[in-house]
Design an enzyme around this catalytic site. Structure first.
Site, short mmCIF file in Angstrom:
data_model
loop_
_atom_site.label_atom_id
_atom_site.label_comp_id
_atom_site.label_asym_id
_atom_site.label_seq_id
_atom_site.Cartn_x
_atom_site.Cartn_y
_atom_site.Cartn_z
N ASP A 250 0.36 -0.82 -0.26
CA ASP A 250 0.05 0.43 -0.50
C ASP A 250 0.54 1.10 -0.17
OD1 ASP A 250 -2.29 -1.43 -0.09
OD2 ASP A 250 -3.04 -1.12 2.25
N LYS A 272 -4.13 2.99 -2.91
CA LYS A 272 -4.49 2.85 -1.71
C LYS A 272 -4.95 4.68 -0.85
CE LYS A 272 -6.73 -0.62 0.13
NZ LYS A 272 -7.28 -1.58 0.45
N MET A 385 -7.71 8.82 9.51
CA MET A 385 -8.48 9.26 7.98
C MET A 385 -9.20 10.64 8.96
SD MET A 385 -9.44 5.56 6.93
CE MET A 385 -9.34 4.44 7.88
C1 LIG Z 1 -6.43 3.68 5.76
S1 LIG Z 1 -5.99 4.38 7.62
C2 LIG Z 1 -4.68 2.62 7.95
C3 LIG Z 1 -4.19 2.40 9.45
C4 LIG Z 1 -3.42 1.85 9.39
N1 LIG Z 1 -3.37 0.08 9.56
C5 LIG Z 1 -2.80 0.85 10.87
O1 LIG Z 1 -3.67 0.54 11.29
O2 LIG Z 1 -2.30 2.16 11.08
C6 LIG Z 1 -4.67 5.34 7.29
C7 LIG Z 1 -4.88 6.23 8.43
O3 LIG Z 1 -4.16 6.16 9.02
C8 LIG Z 1 -3.30 6.78 9.80
N2 LIG Z 1 -1.89 6.79 9.86
C9 LIG Z 1 -1.14 5.44 9.61
N3 LIG Z 1 0.40 5.62 8.92
C10 LIG Z 1 0.38 7.17 9.93
C11 LIG Z 1 1.62 7.84 10.16
N4 LIG Z 1 2.70 7.14 10.49
N5 LIG Z 1 1.22 9.21 10.56
C12 LIG Z 1 0.02 9.22 11.37
N6 LIG Z 1 -0.64 9.20 10.70
C13 LIG Z 1 -1.28 7.51 9.86
C14 LIG Z 1 -3.98 8.22 9.52
O4 LIG Z 1 -4.97 8.50 9.72
C15 LIG Z 1 -4.10 7.31 8.13
O5 LIG Z 1 -4.85 8.57 7.55
#
Ligand SMILES: C[S@@+](CC[C@H](N)C(=O)[O-])C[C@H]1O[C@@H](n2cnc3c(N)ncnc32)[C@H](O)[C@@H]1O
Length: 466
Positions: A250, A272, A385
């Site tokens: 992803d 994505k 998100m």
């Molecule tokens: C589709 S979700 C996926 C979440 C992922 N499966 C997890 O467990 O972290 C994507 C969201 O995760 C958050 N996110 C993921 N990585 C991040 C990071 N390094 N810093 C800040 N927010 C993050 C953001 O809010 C982003 O919009």
């Protein structure tokens, strides 16, 4: 070689430890793990040693060391801080041809103790020939991290089938090829994933096979890559990353993590980005099935944890329906990774007794949450998100009773060198877009715990002023 590495069988054999302190206790514990019968001699034995002596394998003699103590022993260790006693133990043992080790004094030793990685019956011993025990320990730590803890079980399974396989493949070359494919393939992976019965069935099936087509079935590893810092992935994730044939990843998986994947693996980008899905979820599900059917080991690499707002559940549902073998490896989710790196404990005895993870982005593009349940005192809310829903979040949480001054943290690109933390309040979020340009990925943390950021912020990713 300065020393000959050997492994000594001491099961039920008499061994001597001279010394009554902590180091002596450590040596006794090690000898016990190898099944030795241990006699400890020291004017005073520590509580730890006395406790060990409550079992049948250890005897403590609380008196000075005497020459006769060494008679009949198969191994002696001196661990006292009395140089004369250590020397006497060493000399007497050497005269009798008994292997002797004097702690921290290689000159008096006839053998030295390595650092051990124990996956019994698999054992790895590391030695620097006494030059630097610290270096040996560091090396050991590295080895520990990439030798799966289930290697012992794997070795026992192989041992169980060894004679059977010998009869099945009388040719040594063919047999070696067979074991290589088993130890690096599905049987090993099943065992590491705790599925011992399935591993056994797969091994039996491989033995019963014609001998040319072992282990050809593909499988899928659904792996969480964590929030960005490559040091945060699990040992298992790293191992699977290094053995996959094809990787479907992803947008959220950071480049340093992709760099750790096996060099010659095929890389497929599944996209994505918000509203710009490169592949639809259905196409990804089908792709995984197709690749596995082609016999490939497919690494489905997802940001954070695959089961937290990652649609991992949907992907493995399809795999399960299609009968494709899979395993799931958790990752550190953005909420815990970003909160840790921003110095914001998600729960705290004084400020938050619960923590709730929600998505700020729903299927039809609207934010349709149970605001009443979210707007509770002493609760931390983490919005995934939520970047495009900031005005709604601010408005609804205030409308449902949270004070406008409730602190909010926006953690952008958390855990990476580009991490930025913006501290706001629910009220100040209203005009945030006039003051800052927030970039994805960003997580939003709401609650009193955010106030701890000032005190606990430890991860300075960018020099001040940037
Ligand atoms: C589709 S979700 C996926 C979440 C992922 N499966 C997890 O467990 O972290 C994507 C969201 O995760 C958050 N996110 C993921 N990585 C991040 C990071 N390094 N810093 C800040 N927010 C993050 C953001 O809010 C982003 O919009």
């Amino acid at each position: 070689m300065n020393y000959l590495p050997i492994f000594l069988k001491v099961t039920d054999r008499p061994c001597l430890v001279v010394g009554g302190g902590k180091v002596a206790a450590r040596k006794v514990a090690l000898l016990l793990r190898a099944g030795a019968r241990v006699t400890v001699v020291a004017p005073h034995c520590s509580g730890e040693l006395r406790e060990l002596a409550s079992g049948e394998q250890v005897i403590c003699r609380e008196r000075n060391f005497e020459a006769g103590d060494i008679d009949g022993m198969v191994l002696a260790i001196a661990a006292t801080d009395d140089e004369a006693v250590n020397r006497a133990v060493s000399e007497l043992a050497k005269q009798r041809g008994i292997p002797v080790n004097v702690v921290d004094n290689p000159g008096l030793c006839s053998f030295i103790m390595p650092s051990i990685i124990d996956r019994s019956p698999v054992q790895v011993a590391v030695s620097t020939g006494g030059a630097s025990p610290v270096l040996a320990r560091l090396l050991r730590a590295r080895l520990e991290s990439f030798i799966p803890s289930a290697y012992g079980r794997l070795a026992r399974l192989v041992d169980e089938y060894r004679q059977h396989v010998k009869r099945r493949f009388p040719d040594a070359g063919h047999r070696r090829y067979f074991w290589e494919s088993i130890l690096q393939g599905r049987v090993a992976e099943l065992l590491f994933a705790g599925q011992e019965e399935k591993a056994r069935t797969a091994l039996q099936a491989a033995i019963d096979d014609t001998g040319e087509n072992f282990d050809s079935g593909g499988e899928v590893y659904l792996v969480g890559a964590g929030p960005g810092d490559p040091d945060l992935i699990t040992f298992r994730a790293l191992r699977l990353m290094q053995q996959a044939d094809v990787v479907v990843y992803d947008r959220l998986v950071s480049q340093p993590i992709l760099d750790m994947v096996r060099r010659d693996a095929d890389m497929i980008y599944a996209g994505k980005a918000r509203d710009k899905h490169t592949l639809s979820q259905e196409s990804i599900n089908e792709l995984l099935v197709r690749l596995a059917r082609e016999g490939k080991r497919v690494l489905r690499l997802k940001g954070g944890d695959p089961f937290i707002f990652g649609r991992g559940g949907e992907e493995i549902e399809t795999l399960a329906q299609e009968g494709i073998p899979f395993q799931v490896v958790p990752g550190i989710t953005a909420a815990s990774g970003c909160a840790s790196y921003a110095g914001i404990p998600l729960t705290h005895r004084d400020y938050a007794q619960s923590c709730i993870f929600v998505t700020g982005h729903l299927k039809d593009g609207s934010v349709n949450l149970d605001w009443e349940r979210l707007a509770k005192p002493a609760q931390t809310i983490v919005f995934y998100m939520g970047m495009y829903s900031i005005p709604v979040i601010s408005e609804q949480l205030i409308a449902h009773g949270l004070p406008p001054a409730t602190p909010v943290a926006l953690v952008q690109q958390g855990t990476t060198p580009q991490q930025r933390v913006y501290i706001e309040t629910l009220a100040s979020l209203r005009d945030l877009d006039k003051r800052h340009t927030i970039k994805p990925p960003t997580i939003i943390i709401v609650g009193q715990v955010v106030n701890l950021h000032d005190k606990l912020d430890w991860f300075r990713s960018e020099p001040p002023g940037n």
